[in-house]
Design an enzyme around this catalytic site. Structure first.
Site, PDB file in Angstrom:
ATOM      1  N   ARG A 223       0.834  -1.218   0.000  1.00 50.38           N
ATOM      2  CA  ARG A 223       0.000   0.000   0.000  1.00 50.38           C
ATOM      3  C   ARG A 223       0.865   1.262   0.000  1.00 50.38           C
ATOM      4  O   ARG A 223       0.742   2.125  -0.876  1.00 50.38           O
ATOM      5  CB  ARG A 223      -0.920   0.008   1.241  1.00 50.38           C
ATOM      6  N   ARG A 321      10.409   0.184   9.337  1.00 45.37           N
ATOM      7  CA  ARG A 321      10.776  -0.052  10.734  1.00 45.37           C
ATOM      8  C   ARG A 321      12.293   0.033  10.817  1.00 45.37           C
ATOM      9  O   ARG A 321      13.007  -0.387   9.890  1.00 45.37           O
ATOM     10  CB  ARG A 321      10.316  -1.438  11.207  1.00 45.37           C
ATOM     11  N   GLU A 350      14.841   2.465  18.582  1.00 45.45           N
ATOM     12  CA  GLU A 350      13.965   3.575  18.889  1.00 45.45           C
ATOM     13  C   GLU A 350      13.623   3.613  20.375  1.00 45.45           C
ATOM     14  O   GLU A 350      13.351   2.546  20.940  1.00 45.45           O
ATOM     15  CB  GLU A 350      12.669   3.412  18.069  1.00 45.45           C
ATOM     16  N   HIS A 368       9.724   9.287  13.953  1.00 41.07           N
ATOM     17  CA  HIS A 368       8.610   8.363  13.658  1.00 41.07           C
ATOM     18  C   HIS A 368       7.268   9.110  13.516  1.00 41.07           C
ATOM     19  O   HIS A 368       6.292   8.811  14.220  1.00 41.07           O
ATOM     20  CB  HIS A 368       8.511   7.283  14.754  1.00 41.07           C
TER      21      HIS A 368
HETATM   22  N1  NAD Z   1       7.027   5.150   9.813  1.00 39.82           N
HETATM   23  C1  NAD Z   1       5.745   5.054  10.046  1.00 39.82           C
HETATM   24  O1  NAD Z   1       5.142   5.837  10.780  1.00 39.82           O
HETATM   25  C2  NAD Z   1       4.963   3.978   9.376  1.00 39.82           C
HETATM   26  C3  NAD Z   1       3.639   4.230   9.023  1.00 39.82           C
HETATM   27  C4  NAD Z   1       2.920   3.212   8.421  1.00 39.82           C
HETATM   28  C5  NAD Z   1       3.513   1.989   8.176  1.00 39.82           C
HETATM   29  N2  NAD Z   1       4.802   1.789   8.534  1.00 39.82           N
HETATM   30  C6  NAD Z   1       5.464   0.500   8.228  1.00 39.82           C
HETATM   31  O2  NAD Z   1       5.269   0.227   6.847  1.00 39.82           O
HETATM   32  C7  NAD Z   1       4.959  -1.133   6.684  1.00 39.82           C
HETATM   33  C8  NAD Z   1       4.216  -1.339   5.378  1.00 39.82           C
HETATM   34  O3  NAD Z   1       2.887  -0.853   5.470  1.00 39.82           O
HETATM   35  P1  NAD Z   1       1.845  -1.121   4.275  1.00 39.82           P
HETATM   36  O4  NAD Z   1       0.524  -0.647   4.737  1.00 39.82           O
HETATM   37  O5  NAD Z   1       2.374  -0.620   2.995  1.00 39.82           O
HETATM   38  O6  NAD Z   1       1.862  -2.719   4.269  1.00 39.82           O
HETATM   39  P2  NAD Z   1       1.631  -3.703   3.042  1.00 39.82           P
HETATM   40  O7  NAD Z   1       1.426  -5.033   3.656  1.00 39.82           O
HETATM   41  O8  NAD Z   1       0.590  -3.153   2.135  1.00 39.82           O
HETATM   42  O9  NAD Z   1       3.028  -3.666   2.261  1.00 39.82           O
HETATM   43  C9  NAD Z   1       4.169  -4.352   2.674  1.00 39.82           C
HETATM   44  C10 NAD Z   1       4.808  -4.956   1.448  1.00 39.82           C
HETATM   45  O10 NAD Z   1       6.066  -5.505   1.815  1.00 39.82           O
HETATM   46  C11 NAD Z   1       6.246  -6.658   1.028  1.00 39.82           C
HETATM   47  N3  NAD Z   1       7.284  -7.510   1.601  1.00 39.82           N
HETATM   48  C12 NAD Z   1       7.184  -8.360   2.636  1.00 39.82           C
HETATM   49  N4  NAD Z   1       8.371  -8.977   2.838  1.00 39.82           N
HETATM   50  C13 NAD Z   1       9.217  -8.491   1.909  1.00 39.82           C
HETATM   51  C14 NAD Z   1      10.583  -8.734   1.602  1.00 39.82           C
HETATM   52  N5  NAD Z   1      11.298  -9.614   2.299  1.00 39.82           N
HETATM   53  N6  NAD Z   1      11.140  -8.047   0.600  1.00 39.82           N
HETATM   54  C15 NAD Z   1      10.413  -7.167  -0.132  1.00 39.82           C
HETATM   55  N7  NAD Z   1       9.111  -6.891   0.117  1.00 39.82           N
HETATM   56  C16 NAD Z   1       8.534  -7.557   1.113  1.00 39.82           C
HETATM   57  C17 NAD Z   1       4.872  -7.310   0.989  1.00 39.82           C
HETATM   58  O11 NAD Z   1       4.752  -8.242  -0.058  1.00 39.82           O
HETATM   59  C18 NAD Z   1       3.980  -6.094   0.830  1.00 39.82           C
HETATM   60  O12 NAD Z   1       3.694  -5.808  -0.527  1.00 39.82           O
HETATM   61  C19 NAD Z   1       4.159  -1.477   7.943  1.00 39.82           C
HETATM   62  O13 NAD Z   1       4.197  -2.862   8.213  1.00 39.82           O
HETATM   63  C20 NAD Z   1       4.849  -0.660   9.008  1.00 39.82           C
HETATM   64  O14 NAD Z   1       5.867  -1.408   9.640  1.00 39.82           O
HETATM   65  C21 NAD Z   1       5.535   2.748   9.132  1.00 39.82           C
HETATM   66  O1  DGY Z   2       2.932   1.022  11.613  1.00 31.67           O
HETATM   67  C1  DGY Z   2       2.458   2.149  11.759  1.00 31.67           C
HETATM   68  O2  DGY Z   2       1.257   2.392  11.588  1.00 31.67           O
HETATM   69  C2  DGY Z   2       3.358   3.297  12.085  1.00 31.67           C
HETATM   70  O3  DGY Z   2       4.616   2.978  12.422  1.00 31.67           O
HETATM   71  C3  DGY Z   2       2.759   4.375  12.906  1.00 31.67           C
HETATM   72  O4  DGY Z   2       1.796   4.974  12.135  1.00 31.67           O
END
Ligand code: NAD
Ligand code: DGY
Length: 434
Positions: A223, A321, A350, A368
């Site tokens: 996403r 992460r 963190e 973050h």
């Molecule tokens: N910094 C922040 O505040 C923040 C905010 C939102 C999400 N996040 C992080 O972002 C991550 C992703 O969120 P999302 O909603 O896009 O999730 P998502 O599940 O839609 O996307 C994750 C993608 O990673 C891929 N993936 C898994 N293992 C992999 C690998 N070894 N190599 C390459 N790709 C791989 C999956 O196939 C998937 O398409 C979350 O799990 C979270 O840890 C961080």
């Molecule tokens: O995984 C998440 O949603 C973020 O790290 C905080 O929004």
């Protein structure tokens, strides 16, 4: 304001007589300790539970007790819970990161569900405590749930919720901001100005990288990764290379269509490529943004060797992460390659940074905040609350966690479903037909 029973440390109730200005149901109580009687916990836990945990209570006569370990933005989530007969208790403790013992104290001896945070360690101990208190649901206020031991939750029959979708664009926008800040050296230049060092325009002053026509690399095109890719391709006319375990057909179609549009307008078309390996992305891309989930396959995905594969003037962005990047290796790489730049929202230990990172001029660091827009954070709170409420009320699980908009419409009642339960299958929960 009336004060009762101040003789006992565990019963220091402060009744607020004034109605809360925004909450529809006005009764709020504040107290400094939840009931912790009759719990079977290790001695060490009981000892630390002696410390009172301050809470704020809404709708004290509600049938279901829902605890939120933190105050969360907005009031819709509270209203939705109390309209459905929940007593809502919000921890108001000043401490940023609550310990397992703090949360055990909050759960107490009767708790139907908990809304928690990604900083908390939701493992065997907490799921056992929640289950003992009659709890059936926990939701992270986050999409990532690497702080949650889902197997432990399964063992105790506790549903685990997360908050996908509502933070996709907000997080992608921060990744785009970090890409630009690093490419155009915005933080360095800002510090230079504030230090009074600017004494006139110079041809070499803070020269950075042009993004147009360069290649953006995305690791994890789910996403957020896909939303970021679209922003960089459409906004800056970058070519795309991505690596994911799955094909992102929609993203590919988007770049193809945009390329055709540019071509039809006499401009250089953008291109896309799905890489067969992560190394291919690292070798070819000028800007690389990390968006995979955090699990054992992504731990230290970026390490000494992978950094060495990247271009000397590349930009690396991490909004996934912290442990996806070996931060010690990164600091060394930044030292050795002053033209290599990073934008980091997340850190391996963190809230701490590895030694040396804070001194690196070629690093932009933020705490973050990738999902920190008002709309998103309020929406995350709503989704987390509805995850817990849905399980308590016996609602089914929403069929498509990528389409959570119906839950976010403030002018309508949300569907009778839990928006996103990650262990729905393992628990055999019914799926909504809506
Ligand atoms: N910094 C922040 O505040 C923040 C905010 C939102 C999400 N996040 C992080 O972002 C991550 C992703 O969120 P999302 O909603 O896009 O999730 P998502 O599940 O839609 O996307 C994750 C993608 O990673 C891929 N993936 C898994 N293992 C992999 C690998 N070894 N190599 C390459 N790709 C791989 C999956 O196939 C998937 O398409 C979350 O799990 C979270 O840890 C961080
Ligand atoms: O995984 C998440 O949603 C973020 O790290 C905080 O929004």
């Amino acid at each position: 304001m009336a004060q009762h029973d101040t003789t006992t440390k565990h019963r220091l109730w402060l009744y607020l007589e004034k109605p809360h200005p925004i909450i529809k149901h006005p009764t709020i109580l504040s107290c400094t300790s939840p009931k912790i009687a009759n719990q079977k916990c290790p001695k060490s836990t009981l000892a630390s539970m002696a410390k009172p945990v301050s809470i704020e209570v809404y709708n004290p006569n509600g049938k279901y007790r829902v605890v939120s370990t933190k105050s969360m933005p907005g009031t819709r989530w509270i209203n939705l819970l109390i309209e459905q007969d929940c007593r809502v208790e919000i921890c108001t403790q000043k401490k940023t990161i609550l310990s397992v013992e703090d949360i055990i104290a909050l759960i107490g001896d009767k708790c139907d569900g908990v809304i928690g945070q990604l900083t908390e360690d939701w493992g065997e101990t907490l799921f056992a405590a929640l289950s003992r208190a009659g709890g059936k649901a926990f939701s992270n206020m986050a999409v990532g749930y690497n702080n949650v031991d889902v197997n432990a939750a399964n063992k105790y029959g506790v549903a685990v919720g997360n908050t996908p979708g509502v933070l996709t664009e907000t997080t992608a926008e921060l990744a785009a901001s970090l890409s630009l800040a690093a490419a155009r050296r915005i933080v360095e230049a800002d510090q230079f100005m504030r230090a009074g060092l600017y004494d006139g325009w110079l041809p070499h002053l803070f020269v950075g990288n042009l993004l147009k026509g360069q290649t953006v690399g995305v690791i994890g095109a789910g996403r957020i990764g896909s939303a970021y890719a679209r922003m960089m391709v459409e906004g800056f006319k970058m070519n795309l290379i991505y690596y994911d375990l799955y094909q992102s057909t929609r993203l590919e179609k988007f770049v193809t269509a945009y390329g055709e549009f540019l071509k039809a307008n006499g401009e250089q078309p953008v291109t896309w490529k799905r890489a067969a390996s992560m190394d291919e992305v690292l070798q070819e891309a000028d800007v690389i943004s990390l968006h995979p989930i955090m699990d054992k396959t992504t731990y230290h995905l970026i390490n000494k060797n992978s950094l060495a594969t990247m271009k000397k003037e590349a930009i690396l962005v991490n909004c996934s992460r912290g442990p996806v990047v070996d931060e010690v290796a990164l600091v060394e790489h930044l030292k050795q390659n002053p033209m290599f730049r990073v934008g980091l929202d997340v850190f391996e230990d963190e809230p701490y940074m590895k030694p040396g990172l804070a001194d690196m001029k070629n690093a932009v660091v933020v705490p973050h905040i990738a999902s920190a827009s008002k709309w998103t954070r309020e929406g995350m709170a709503t989704l987390a609350a509805l995850n817990v409420l849905g399980k308590i009320k016996g609602y089914p699980v929403w069929g498509n966690p990528n389409r959570v908009e119906p839950f976010l419409n403030e002018n309508a009642s949300p569907p009778a479903a839990s928006p996103s339960i990650v262990n729905a299958k393992a628990l055999g929960l019914p799926v909504s037909k809506l």
